[in-house]
Design a protein around this motif. Structure first.
Motif, PDB file in Angstrom:
ATOM      1  N   LEU A 183       0.829  -1.205   0.000  1.00  0.00           N
ATOM      2  CA  LEU A 183       0.000   0.000   0.000  1.00  0.00           C
ATOM      3  C   LEU A 183       0.866   1.259   0.000  1.00  0.00           C
ATOM      4  CD1 LEU A 183      -2.713  -1.105   2.594  1.00  0.00           C
ATOM      5  CD2 LEU A 183      -2.947  -0.988   0.111  1.00  0.00           C
ATOM      6  N   GLY A 184       1.937   1.230   0.801  1.00  0.00           N
ATOM      7  CA  GLY A 184       2.819   2.392   0.853  1.00  0.00           C
ATOM      8  C   GLY A 184       3.508   2.656  -0.474  1.00  0.00           C
ATOM      9  N   THR A 185       3.936   1.588  -1.151  1.00  0.00           N
ATOM     10  CA  THR A 185       4.586   1.753  -2.443  1.00  0.00           C
ATOM     11  C   THR A 185       3.625   2.332  -3.470  1.00  0.00           C
ATOM     12  OG1 THR A 185       6.045  -0.122  -1.992  1.00  0.00           O
ATOM     13  CG2 THR A 185       5.808   0.543  -4.288  1.00  0.00           C
ATOM     14  N   ALA A 186       2.397   1.813  -3.484  1.00  0.00           N
ATOM     15  CA  ALA A 186       1.401   2.321  -4.432  1.00  0.00           C
ATOM     16  C   ALA A 186       1.092   3.793  -4.185  1.00  0.00           C
ATOM     17  CB  ALA A 186       0.121   1.490  -4.333  1.00  0.00           C
ATOM     18  N   PHE A 187       1.095   4.214  -2.927  1.00  0.00           N
ATOM     19  CA  PHE A 187       0.796   5.607  -2.608  1.00  0.00           C
ATOM     20  C   PHE A 187       1.980   6.531  -2.895  1.00  0.00           C
ATOM     21  CE2 PHE A 187       0.675   9.206   0.305  1.00  0.00           C
ATOM     22  CZ  PHE A 187      -0.586   9.712   0.063  1.00  0.00           C
ATOM     23  N   VAL A 188       3.166   6.170  -2.375  1.00  0.00           N
ATOM     24  CA  VAL A 188       4.320   7.061  -2.466  1.00  0.00           C
ATOM     25  C   VAL A 188       4.749   7.273  -3.912  1.00  0.00           C
ATOM     26  CG1 VAL A 188       6.764   7.280  -1.871  1.00  0.00           C
ATOM     27  CG2 VAL A 188       5.129   6.520  -0.156  1.00  0.00           C
ATOM     28  N   THR A 189       4.723   6.206  -4.713  1.00  0.00           N
ATOM     29  CA  THR A 189       5.196   6.324  -6.101  1.00  0.00           C
ATOM     30  C   THR A 189       4.179   6.984  -7.022  1.00  0.00           C
ATOM     31  OG1 THR A 189       4.380   4.077  -6.572  1.00  0.00           O
ATOM     32  CG2 THR A 189       6.686   4.314  -5.888  1.00  0.00           C
ATOM     33  N   VAL A 247       1.736   9.561  -5.711  1.00  0.00           N
ATOM     34  CA  VAL A 247       1.152  10.778  -5.168  1.00  0.00           C
ATOM     35  C   VAL A 247       1.570  12.011  -5.960  1.00  0.00           C
ATOM     36  CG1 VAL A 247       3.028  11.201  -3.516  1.00  0.00           C
ATOM     37  CG2 VAL A 247       0.685  12.008  -3.014  1.00  0.00           C
ATOM     38  N   SER A 248       2.771  11.977  -6.562  1.00  0.00           N
ATOM     39  CA  SER A 248       3.221  13.124  -7.351  1.00  0.00           C
ATOM     40  C   SER A 248       2.419  13.271  -8.642  1.00  0.00           C
ATOM     41  CB  SER A 248       4.705  12.990  -7.681  1.00  0.00           C
ATOM     42  OG  SER A 248       4.946  11.806  -8.424  1.00  0.00           O
ATOM     43  N   GLN A 249       1.732  12.215  -9.083  1.00  0.00           N
ATOM     44  CA  GLN A 249       0.940  12.255 -10.316  1.00  0.00           C
ATOM     45  C   GLN A 249      -0.532  12.550 -10.053  1.00  0.00           C
ATOM     46  OE1 GLN A 249       1.712   8.683 -12.657  1.00  0.00           O
ATOM     47  NE2 GLN A 249       3.713   8.466 -11.675  1.00  0.00           N
ATOM     48  N   GLY A 250      -0.877  12.796  -8.792  1.00  0.00           N
ATOM     49  CA  GLY A 250      -2.256  13.130  -8.465  1.00  0.00           C
ATOM     50  C   GLY A 250      -2.962  11.983  -7.766  1.00  0.00           C
ATOM     51  N   TYR A 251      -4.021  12.319  -7.051  1.00  0.00           N
ATOM     52  CA  TYR A 251      -4.736  11.313  -6.266  1.00  0.00           C
ATOM     53  C   TYR A 251      -5.539  10.349  -7.135  1.00  0.00           C
ATOM     54  CZ  TYR A 251      -3.383  13.764  -2.051  1.00  0.00           C
ATOM     55  OH  TYR A 251      -2.650  14.320  -1.035  1.00  0.00           O
ATOM     56  N   LEU A 252      -5.857  10.770  -8.350  1.00  0.00           N
ATOM     57  CA  LEU A 252      -6.534   9.850  -9.256  1.00  0.00           C
ATOM     58  C   LEU A 252      -5.626   8.672  -9.597  1.00  0.00           C
ATOM     59  CD1 LEU A 252      -9.097   9.306 -10.888  1.00  0.00           C
ATOM     60  CD2 LEU A 252      -8.052  10.566 -12.805  1.00  0.00           C
ATOM     61  N   MET A 253      -4.347   8.956  -9.814  1.00  0.00           N
ATOM     62  CA  MET A 253      -3.385   7.884 -10.091  1.00  0.00           C
ATOM     63  C   MET A 253      -3.161   7.025  -8.843  1.00  0.00           C
ATOM     64  SD  MET A 253      -1.531   6.382 -12.302  1.00  0.00           S
ATOM     65  CE  MET A 253      -1.565   7.558 -13.659  1.00  0.00           C
ATOM     66  N   VAL A 254      -3.197   7.645  -7.669  1.00  0.00           N
ATOM     67  CA  VAL A 254      -3.061   6.873  -6.423  1.00  0.00           C
ATOM     68  C   VAL A 254      -4.227   5.895  -6.292  1.00  0.00           C
ATOM     69  CG1 VAL A 254      -3.094   7.019  -3.910  1.00  0.00           C
ATOM     70  CG2 VAL A 254      -1.743   8.657  -5.223  1.00  0.00           C
ATOM     71  N   ALA A 255      -5.445   6.373  -6.544  1.00  0.00           N
ATOM     72  CA  ALA A 255      -6.622   5.501  -6.448  1.00  0.00           C
ATOM     73  C   ALA A 255      -6.550   4.378  -7.481  1.00  0.00           C
ATOM     74  CB  ALA A 255      -7.891   6.319  -6.649  1.00  0.00           C
ATOM     75  N   ARG A 256      -6.078   4.701  -8.686  1.00  0.00           N
ATOM     76  CA  ARG A 256      -5.952   3.677  -9.735  1.00  0.00           C
ATOM     77  C   ARG A 256      -4.981   2.581  -9.320  1.00  0.00           C
ATOM     78  NH1 ARG A 256      -1.859   2.757 -13.096  1.00  0.00           N
ATOM     79  NH2 ARG A 256      -2.244   1.639 -15.078  1.00  0.00           N
ATOM     80  N   ASN A 257      -3.805   2.974  -8.836  1.00  0.00           N
ATOM     81  CA  ASN A 257      -2.787   1.985  -8.461  1.00  0.00           C
ATOM     82  C   ASN A 257      -3.207   1.160  -7.252  1.00  0.00           C
ATOM     83  OD1 ASN A 257      -1.139   2.721 -10.566  1.00  0.00           O
ATOM     84  ND2 ASN A 257       0.135   4.101  -9.349  1.00  0.00           N
ATOM     85  N   LEU A 258      -3.893   1.801  -6.304  1.00  0.00           N
ATOM     86  CA  LEU A 258      -4.383   1.038  -5.154  1.00  0.00           C
ATOM     87  C   LEU A 258      -5.440   0.028  -5.576  1.00  0.00           C
ATOM     88  CD1 LEU A 258      -4.665   3.803  -2.386  1.00  0.00           C
ATOM     89  CD2 LEU A 258      -3.055   1.887  -2.454  1.00  0.00           C
ATOM     90  N   PHE A 259      -6.327   0.442  -6.469  1.00  0.00           N
ATOM     91  CA  PHE A 259      -7.361  -0.479  -6.960  1.00  0.00           C
ATOM     92  C   PHE A 259      -6.730  -1.666  -7.691  1.00  0.00           C
ATOM     93  CE2 PHE A 259     -10.062  -1.777 -10.551  1.00  0.00           C
ATOM     94  CZ  PHE A 259     -11.134  -2.292  -9.847  1.00  0.00           C
TER      95      PHE A 259
END
Length: 796
Positions: free
Chosen positions: A239-245, A247-259
């Protein structure tokens, strides 16, 4: 060899325009096509440049790495250092960390520009397989079997150091760290507490296996705790890797990678586990898994590792998840381990560790204040972890020494931790100084944990004979508690025959715990199954169906007078004796019955000989908390008799008296015939204390308390060892069903003088070895008895 002649013809370092990317170096390279893979050899007339041949350079690098690693290990293993330390030191020596003066030119020749990338790529495959195989050996069902104690220790062990060390010592004093070290360095400290709070199941299992305590009570608790800790840490890392890598591209990308990560995490088990279960069902019992299944699993492993990069997960995440999906143990899990363990665990993974260590430069570790700050945070994190584990163990009534050993075990670091730190380094998520100090801490913690546990924890000390647990000290008509061990199907009928001759009755009850011993293959966690409980829960596969049926029938045939409990222990061969001794201790057994390691044919020829069983018998003889009997069978036929003809050969001593006490219980059934042969030397001293005890024990069978109808007593005078041999031959030829003797451990006499030099199987003693010899041509089963050892024996 010219160090400038490499895989690339022109190498130029380009100037860095962005000062914030100080760790990134850009090169301008020209590649000569086609690439030369293999050298022309020593006798080539031209182009004899090994450094321009990628495969030749790879071979040279592998040879040098293994030579240096083995040289370090040859010296360091005597000081208690693990093999990992030698791998890391080899990386320091071949990398920039340890300057080698005039040898620096040779290091550049050995690792020219471009060649380490090839070595890293190949060895990273080995590390992927290493993680996959360790995940295969994990039993995911362990999470449902783990008790509250392990859950509490694991979760507190993970989160308490993060809260206290990270929250109190880092965040609360963040202004101080920032003013002293700088903003970037202060931010690095926050990640350290998280990386130091976890532990790797693979590292812990490997350490416990090396120390020989994996199936001890402490080892099982440590494995359960490490398993939960590792799973929790793995989820947090993903989860941390998906968020940290992202977050610089926006929260939409964070939600995509977490999903995508959750889909990845759930779909692999949902699809993979049923498919692998089908592979197991389609494999005939006792046959190896088809090769196409192994190839398919490896292919899927590579595909999953490739897919992981699309949502910013490391390549090895697919290996871990797929490995947990594989059913552990035979046939599939053990087959994967057998096929891949050598190349991955013992060849490519050590190369990967050395390559990781070569990336570290200890000569530029940064300001001393920052190094001390990093070391302080690591130290305080582990002090908090160890203190809370000891405190929890004290609350759970675990001895303080065992609690401290558990804290040391869970603080152990290894190959997984080093590779995780290097991945942070490669991703520029941590500074070189932090990674260098954390790698050094792995060596310190890995070594101190092993040395500390080895010196403090001795699982055999609980077997010390503080209580009399033997047959001699049983009260008359009290129940006889027996632990009987079974390795192979052929042992079951002989154990059942022994139990039959014990003649269980309402006045002479028998409680037998039958333990099926199996070698641990294709998994890390040892298993101990109580089948009577299993029948109620149906939560564990039935490993010993035939055993259960045979001894359930025995209990039914002796309803009210005999109780038979069946168990299965699956552990490493070198540690199976711990399961035997633990069961005997828990069940307060008076005697352990062990099958002999040699099996004969009907004609008296040796059919099979299993030295693993012999080694186990020796270890049980040294450590057992009660008496031991080794059962030797020359015949494979089933007796199934209601009456038995039993001989007892008595020379004197504690072991013979214990054997006599067991023979008396046989004689309690009037259908059994007992013949007691006492061998007496001409120089026999009846005033000797040992002889007086022998005479007292023999009074009943000699008829001193009245004539015993089914017992015959004979006394034989012996002049020398040759007469002993002849009398034993007469006993062997008398067509007895059972012959009972004492092992006479440590007892010497004129009646056996010189025979010790001809003893082939020392675990049987002199008399037992003579009777078991094919020269005796007896079909009787021979039981060699050793009385409980009352002194404390140290583990070997």
């Amino acid at each position: 060899m010219d160090p400038n002649q490499t895989l690339f013809s022109v190498v130029t370092l380009m100037p860095q325009e962005d000062p914030s990317l100080d760790r990134i170096q850009v090169y301008n390279v020209c590649i000569q096509q086609p690439l030369k893979l293999i050298s022309d050899g020593l006798w080539a007339h031209e182009n004899l440049i090994p450094s321009k041949s990628s495969y030749t350079m790879l071979e040279m690098q592998i040879l040098v790495i293994f030579f240096i690693t083995q040289s370090f290990h040859f010296l360091l293993k005597r000081l208690g250092f693990p093999y990992l330390a030698s791998q890391v030191l080899a990386g320091f020596l071949l990398g920039p960390s340890i300057p080698t003066g005039p040898l620096e030119a040779y290091k550049k020749m050995l690792f020219p520009f471009g060649s380490p990338d090839i070595l890293n790529t190949i060895s990273s495959f080995g590390y992927t397989f290493y993680l996959f195989l360790n995940s295969v050996q994990m039993d995911f069902n362990l999470i449902t079997k783990t008790g509250k104690k392990a859950w509490v220790i694991a979760l507190l062990n993970m989160f308490t150091p993060i809260i206290l060390a990270g929250g109190v010592f880092v965040q609360s004093f963040n202004p101080l760290w920032t003013s002293t070290l700088g903003q970037k360095e202060a931010d690095d400290l926050s990640v350290i507490t998280i990386s130091q709070s976890g532990c790797s199941f693979a590292v812990i299992a490997c350490m416990l296996n090396e120390l020989g305590v994996i199936n001890s009570e402490l080892g099982r608790l440590a494995l359960s705790t490490a398993f939960i800790n590792d799973l929790t840490g793995g989820m947090m890392a993903g989860l941390g890797t998906a968020f940290v890598t992202s977050v610089s591209q926006g929260y939409l990308m964070v939600a995509r990678n977490l999903f995508l990560f959750f889909v990845y995490l759930t779909m692999i088990p949902l699809v993979g586990h049923p498919v692998m279960k089908w592979m197991v069902r389609s494999t005939p019992e006792g046959r190896p898994v088809r090769r196409i299944y192994i190839v398919a699993i490896v292919f899927v492993l590579f595909i999953l590792s490739h897919i992981a990069k699309y949502f910013n997960q490391p390549f090895m995440s697919g290996a871990v998840i797929l490995g947990l999906t594989v059913p552990p143990g035979p046939p599939l899990g053990s087959e994967l381990v057998d096929r891949m363990e050598l190349i991955s665990t013992w060849f490519l993974s050590p190369l990967f560790v050395t390559c990781c260590a070569m990336k570290i430069d200890l000569t530029i570790c940064g300001p001393p204040k920052f190094v001390l700050a990093v070391a302080f945070i690591i130290a305080i994190t582990h002090v908090i972890r160890q203190a809370q584990i000891v405190a929890i163990c004290q609350y759970c009534k675990i001895p303080a020494r065992d609690g401290f050993c558990l804290a040391l075990i869970l603080s152990c670091k290894g190959i997984v931790d080093i590779c995780s730190y290097i991945l942070l380094f490669d991703g520029t998520q941590q500074s070189p100084t932090v990674v260098a100090v954390m790698v050094i801490s792995v060596l310190v913690l890995g070594t101190t944990s092993r040395v500390g546990v080895k010196s403090l924890y001795d699982p055999s000390r609980k077997y010390a004979g503080y209580q009399k647990r033997n047959i001699m000290n049983l009260k008359k008509n009290s129940e006889l508690r027996v632990v009987a061990c079974v390795h192979k199907p052929s042992h079951m009928i002989h154990i059942k025959n022994f139990l039959q001759v014990c003649s269980p009755t309402l006045d002479n009850p028998l409680v037998v715990d039958v333990l099926h011993l199996m070698e641990l293959i294709g998994r890390s966690s040892p298993i101990f199954i109580a089948h009577r409980l299993q029948q109620k829960t149906q939560s564990t596969p039935n490993y010993s169906g035939e055993l259960i049926v045979i001894f359930d029938l025995f209990e039914r045939d002796h309803a009210g007078s005999a109780t038979a409990n069946t168990y299965t222990a699956i552990s490493p061969v070198s540690l199976l004796h711990e399961d035997v001794c633990n069961l005997a201790l828990d069940k307060m057994a008076s005697i352990i019955i062990l099958p002999f390691h040699v099996r004969w044919t009907e004609k008296g020829l040796i059919e099979s000989e299993d030295n693993k069983i012999r080694s186990l018998n020796h270890k049980v003889l040294e450590r057992a908390p009660c008496s031991i009997g080794i059962l030797v069978n020359h015949s494979s036929s089933s007796q199934n008799s209601v009456s038995y003809k039993v001989a007892m050969v008595f020379l004197g001593g504690p072991d013979d008296r214990e054997a006599l006490a067991l023979a008396k219980r046989f004689a309690s059934n009037l259908d059994n015939k007992l013949f007691v042969y006492r061998f007496v030397s001409h120089e026999h001293d009846s005033t000797n204390w040992e002889n007086m005890i022998d005479n007292e024990e023999l009074r009943e069978v000699r008829g001193a308390f009245g004539k015993v109808e089914n017992v015959t007593y004979e006394e034989k005078s012996i002049d020398d060892a040759s007469q002993t041999t002849e009398l034993l031959r007469d006993v062997a030829n008398s067509k007895f069903d059972f012959i009972i003797v004492g092992r006479r451990n440590g007892v010497k006499s004129e009646m056996t003088a010189g025979l010790e030099n001809w003893t082939e199987y020392t675990e049987l003693g002199v008399i037992g070895d003579l009777l078991a010899s094919p020269d005796m041509e007896t079909k009787a089963s021979i039981l060699v008895v050793q009385q409980q050892q009352t002194k404390v024996l140290t583990a070997s």
